[in-house]
Design an enzyme around this catalytic site. Structure first.
Site, PDB file in Angstrom:
ATOM      1  N   MET A  29      -4.924   8.031  -2.222  1.00  0.00           N
ATOM      2  CA  MET A  29      -6.130   7.331  -1.796  1.00  0.00           C
ATOM      3  C   MET A  29      -6.277   6.044  -2.623  1.00  0.00           C
ATOM      4  O   MET A  29      -5.365   5.622  -3.303  1.00  0.00           O
ATOM      5  CB  MET A  29      -7.353   8.239  -1.956  1.00  0.00           C
ATOM      6  CG  MET A  29      -7.229   9.533  -1.186  1.00  0.00           C
ATOM      7  SD  MET A  29      -7.299   9.321   0.607  1.00  0.00           S
ATOM      8  CE  MET A  29      -9.059   9.236   0.865  1.00  0.00           C
ATOM      9  N   CYS A  30      -7.450   5.490  -2.570  1.00  0.00           N
ATOM     10  CA  CYS A  30      -7.646   4.186  -3.196  1.00  0.00           C
ATOM     11  C   CYS A  30      -9.068   4.145  -3.744  1.00  0.00           C
ATOM     12  O   CYS A  30      -9.836   5.078  -3.595  1.00  0.00           O
ATOM     13  CB  CYS A  30      -7.500   3.070  -2.169  1.00  0.00           C
ATOM     14  SG  CYS A  30      -6.076   3.249  -1.090  1.00  0.00           S
ATOM     15  N   GLU A  31      -9.385   3.053  -4.379  1.00  0.00           N
ATOM     16  CA  GLU A  31     -10.776   2.803  -4.741  1.00  0.00           C
ATOM     17  C   GLU A  31     -11.181   1.392  -4.330  1.00  0.00           C
ATOM     18  O   GLU A  31     -10.355   0.473  -4.315  1.00  0.00           O
ATOM     19  CB  GLU A  31     -10.989   3.021  -6.245  1.00  0.00           C
ATOM     20  CG  GLU A  31     -10.902   4.501  -6.611  1.00  0.00           C
ATOM     21  CD  GLU A  31     -11.641   4.820  -7.899  1.00  0.00           C
ATOM     22  OE1 GLU A  31     -12.665   4.170  -8.195  1.00  0.00           O
ATOM     23  OE2 GLU A  31     -11.174   5.738  -8.596  1.00  0.00           O
TER      24      GLU A  31
END
Lengths: 261, 261
Positions: free
Chosen positions: B1-3
């Site tokens: 995932m990412c932020e």
């Protein structure tokens, strides 16, 4: 006016040496203090640095001078504003996506009477350069030449560039990350460095590089500029109306077009 | 995932503090080491920094942390790859021109079964995020809403975002430099800082800032993230399906949309 710099190489190569020379002209050895930008391709990706101030005193330009960003195609511009205010939106190079690739454009010159046709791509800023770039992309898209072979595409680019050049001064750099198209109206020069490599000295900074120590024997690296950057190398000058298409450091097509009415 | 991280402010404001916290999570306090990018608007112009490596060890990210770039809208992303390889073309945020403005997009989540319709805008890389962004712009363009009022445009954005969210996880940031649209599927939080300003401490680095010393009494600065960045402030959590439209640091529209079938 402005100055242009581009690189085409057959192996990922940094632009530190040439960029150091060019950016001195952005407020130190030259008057082009109204913004600077550089775009580096890594595969189909591109990353750019833009600033609306003078490159000679920019901390970010200093990082780009000293931090090797390796690329096979790069395009750089320093600006002395004529058409359009000094602001980020008017800072070259301009980038748009066409046919699933990023196209990058930088321009030296002025087209006082240029009237772009409206189309899909629109300028964000107020320069004639960005208007010209959008016009070029709109015409490419309208020509339905997405699947065209390279010669057909290049013929289109040459015809458009010559048409712009007849309306003013149009030294231009255009790349889609695969090839680099360069067109000269008034001034452009190139140099191709390959083995045996030697040293070179910048004109605008007390910097000498020994390319022998920085390269491998198979490297081919070409640099294209509006004004030569070194004092001890022989630059190959373009003629008015001359164009060269570069890929992997080599000229793969070239020609000369009439740009007088 | 990412932020994700975004900022909306009523005066040009730097992102150094928040960016310092976020970028630690790119390979130091967090696993998001597969690229980072940030876009800063200055008027209608935008400048971006992108790199396909870890932000925590990036010299360029370090410069962005310490060199104040003042902006009213900024969008930032750190990546942990799922769909698409680790390369520059797959590094958020993505930028395209629509209707004479630059639109910038960053996404957290995954849409496994997403099938974009073909259209004018095409992805350059291979992420589902960029495909989603292109699809969204294609649908905006097809909707002929260029001259639409803000409520009509926002209704379109909300409908599209909710549709994407029903196909997977879609926490997104979208801006045209004027407003900033934020949509939450699973996680998003915001904080609005205004007078009286106080101090704040980062969660991911031993850094405290006294906003009182950095601001004027009229400043309003909002920060929107997928995971709160400070330990001593109260962040306002979004609900699933909640969206907020920001301009000049304030929420100017908000709502909540069903994202279950």
């Amino acid at each position: 006016m402005c100055e242009l710099l581009a690189m085409s190489a057959n192996t990922p190569t940094d632009l530190c040496f040439s960029f150091t020379g060019l950016t001195r002209r952005g407020g130190d050895t030259g008057p082009h203090r109204d913004g600077w930008g550089v775009a580096f391709y890594e595969g189909k990706g591109v990353r750019a640095f833009h600033e609306s101030g003078a490159s000679a005193s920019s901390r970010i330009a200093e990082v780009v001078q000293t931090h090797p960003i390796k690329s096979e195609v790069a395009v750089c511009h320093i600006r002395q504003a004529n058409v359009g205010s000094v602001c980020l939106a008017n800072t070259h190079p301009f980038i748009r996506e066409l046919w699933g690739r990023y196209w990058t454009f930088a321009h030296n010159g002025q087209l006082k009477t240029f009237q772009p046709q409206s189309g899909f791509y629109e300028p964000v800023g107020s320069t004639d350069s960005e208007a010209l770039f959008c016009d070029l992309l709109n015409q490419l898209r309208a020509s339905d030449s997405r699947e065209a072979d390279l010669d057909t595409l290049v013929a289109l680019l040459v015809a458009r560039a010559a048409d712009y050049a007849r309306q003013g001064v149009c030294n231009l750099l255009l790349t889609n990350g695969d090839w680099l198209f360069t067109f000269c109206t008034t001034k452009m020069a190139s140099i191709t460095r390959r083995a045996p490599f030697g040293p070179a000295r910048l004109k605008d900074a007390d910097v000498t590089v020994d390319f022998e120590a920085e390269t491998t024997p198979n490297d081919v690296v070409s640099v294209i500029v509006t004004e030569p950057l070194t004092t001890d190398e022989r630059w190959d000058l373009y003629q008015p109306g001359e164009w060269r298409l570069w890929r992997l450091g080599e000229v793969i097509r070239r020609g000369r077009q009439s740009i007088t009415d």
